[in-house]
Design an enzyme around this catalytic site. Structure first.
Site, PDB file in Angstrom:
ATOM      1  N   LYS A 168       6.537 -23.456 -17.073  1.00 53.67           N
ATOM      2  CA  LYS A 168       7.062 -22.907 -15.820  1.00 53.67           C
ATOM      3  C   LYS A 168       8.300 -23.719 -15.432  1.00 53.67           C
ATOM      4  O   LYS A 168       8.448 -24.174 -14.291  1.00 53.67           O
ATOM      5  CB  LYS A 168       5.997 -22.997 -14.715  1.00 53.67           C
ATOM      6  N   TYR A 180      -3.931 -32.711 -14.545  1.00 51.64           N
ATOM      7  CA  TYR A 180      -5.261 -33.168 -14.953  1.00 51.64           C
ATOM      8  C   TYR A 180      -5.317 -34.688 -15.110  1.00 51.64           C
ATOM      9  O   TYR A 180      -6.346 -35.234 -15.499  1.00 51.64           O
ATOM     10  CB  TYR A 180      -5.672 -32.541 -16.292  1.00 51.64           C
ATOM     11  N   ASP A 225      -4.894 -24.534 -20.374  1.00 51.43           N
ATOM     12  CA  ASP A 225      -6.291 -24.273 -20.011  1.00 51.43           C
ATOM     13  C   ASP A 225      -6.468 -22.787 -19.712  1.00 51.43           C
ATOM     14  O   ASP A 225      -7.344 -22.104 -20.262  1.00 51.43           O
ATOM     15  CB  ASP A 225      -6.622 -25.134 -18.775  1.00 51.43           C
ATOM     16  N   ASP A 233       4.080 -17.045 -16.809  1.00 48.13           N
ATOM     17  CA  ASP A 233       3.585 -15.763 -16.283  1.00 48.13           C
ATOM     18  C   ASP A 233       3.933 -14.607 -17.218  1.00 48.13           C
ATOM     19  O   ASP A 233       3.143 -13.687 -17.425  1.00 48.13           O
ATOM     20  CB  ASP A 233       4.095 -15.509 -14.861  1.00 48.13           C
TER      21      ASP A 233
END
Ligand code: NAI
Length: 407
Positions: A218, A152, A294, A270
């Protein structure tokens, strides 16, 4: 209100709050003015019910969004930014970013200009609201999302652009080949930004009696960004929170986590999305880089029945901006049917932030009572016969009425 209003100040790392603080507000566009009016009524009444004439908020209105642009001021006038800087704590309804090139989102600009680095979204279930899961009542999670970097950061280059070609050639010197016509985005994650978001989340966890903090990342795939986020997060906990928090990998093999203090662990993003559905009772405070944060925030809100009852805050060093989490809902604007819950709860969160916890709790308790009694706005009534539907104003009046009865 009697007595003069004063600005809040920031001293030795703490917010100093006078009994009559000035709090700027941006009513917003679309349903903004309706939900703001409702929330303001509830906030003022809660303060009065809790502290009598001892305390009161001195509201000042700031211009932003479509309403400001229509007055020829531009979507985010400098005076608005300056007033938030000066008074330190502010609240806003949803604003429309005028469509067209050159207009950056007002929220993004506010976060960047005021360096509001932590987006905080507490998400819990309210009895009486329809949720898509079987046991929504166990859900009570606070998401801390890093607000300033990651993909972002806005460092992007269009496929075929001069910049993209230069980066492609640099990468090729390093032995990496991109597919032809690749758009390129850069994902910076820094030690400094990671440490301050993890610190903010831990301080929140400690002051709110939370027990667990989970770093969501991640890092298995993106080692030097998401993986570093985890490493730097653990490093911060060890350095600054020894005795108050413990990092799961530091626990001796087979040892139970200590009874007091915060247990800090991690989860791959995940797997976290599975945990939200399968083991929500084990989740408490989550902290994540911008993109995953987000997604996580909205997934959490959906699980308890949508954005309508999820408040939000953007926190920086000595500054805080509270905001409803939904948009301007132009399809229902001006009809007195919008759900003011998110705005009301953002107000409650603001009161908690400034240390007026009694008023904050009073709002939550009253909202719980109203929803439990089956009084809801039309968005929460869809397909239900067991509810009494109220407009925005009447819903706010019901919340105020519920704390009058609780005294
Ligand atoms: P939206 O949240 O405004 O609306 C999505 C759907 O949810 C609509 O059907 C709307 O009627 C409903 N909805 C939203 N809030 C509601 C409420 N409080 N009560 C009852 N129903 C509600 O999202 P959308 O349509 O994507 O965006 C509309 C505008 O809002 C855009 O200009 C966007 O830029 C802006 N926006 C502003 C935000 C902010 O200022 N924080 C956040 C998200 C969008």
């Amino acid at each position: 209100m009697t007595g003069d209003t004063e600005s809040m100040t920031w001293k030795d790392g703490r917010l100093v709050v006078p009994d009559r603080p000035v709090v700027p507000f941006i009513a917003g566009d679309g349903i903004g003015p309706e939900v703001w009016r409702a929330a303001r009524e509830v906030i003022d009444a809660a303060v009065e019910a809790s502290y009598g004439r001892e305390r009161a908020i001195g509201w000042i209105e700031l211009a932003a969004g479509e309403a400001a642009a229509a007055r020829g001021l531009g979507p985010l006038p400098d005076e608005t930014l300056e007033a938030i800087r000066l008074h330190r704590v502010a609240i806003k309804g949803p604003t429309m970013t005028p469509v067209g090139r050159g207009h950056r989102s007002i929220n993004v600009t506010l976060r960047r200009e005021l360096d509001l680095y932590a987006n905080v979204r507490p998400v819990r279930y309210f009895e009486g609201v329809v949720s898509p899961v079987k046991n929504p009542e166990v859900f009570d999670v606070v998401v801390f999302r890093e607000n300033t970097e990651d993909v972002y950061a806005g460092i992007e280059f269009a496929a075929g652009s001069e910049e993209a070609r230069r980066i492609e050639s640099l990468l090729s010197e390093m032995g990496f080949t991109l597919p032809e016509s690749s758009g390129i985005g850069i994902k910076p994650i820094s030690r400094g930004a990671t440490r301050r978001i993890v610190r903010a989340a831990l301080e929140y966890a400690i002051s709110h009696g939370r027990r667990r903090l989970t770093l969501v990342h991640k890092g298995n795939i993106m080692k030097y960004t998401e993986g570093a986020f985890l490493e730097w997060g653990y490093e911060l906990v060890r350095e600054e929170f020894a005795g108050r928090a413990v990092v799961v990998p530091d626990l001796p093999e087979g040892a139970e986590p200590p009874e007091d203090g915060i247990v800090v662990g991690d989860r791959i993003a995940d797997a976290m999305f599975q945990d939200l559905l399968l083991r929500p009772q084990q989740l408490d405070v989550l902290v994540a880089p911008n993109l995953n944060g987000d997604y996580l925030s909205d997934a959490c809100a959906a699980q308890v029945g949508g954005l309508g009852l999820a408040p939000g805050a953007n926190l920086g060093e000595g500054r805080a901006l509270f905001e409803s989490t939904h948009g301007t809902a132009p399809d229902i604007a001006g009809r007195n049917i919008a759900n003011p819950g998110s705005m009301i709860l953002s107000g409650s969160m603001m009161l908690d932030h400034i240390g007026w916890s009694e008023a904050s709790r009073r709002i939550v308790g009253a909202l719980e009572a109203v929803l439990r009694s089956g009084r809801v706005t039309p968005d929460l009534a869809a397909g239900r016969r067991d509810v009494h539907v109220l407009g925005t104003d009447a819903f706010a009046a019901a919340v105020v009425g519920a704390f009058a009865r609780r005294q």
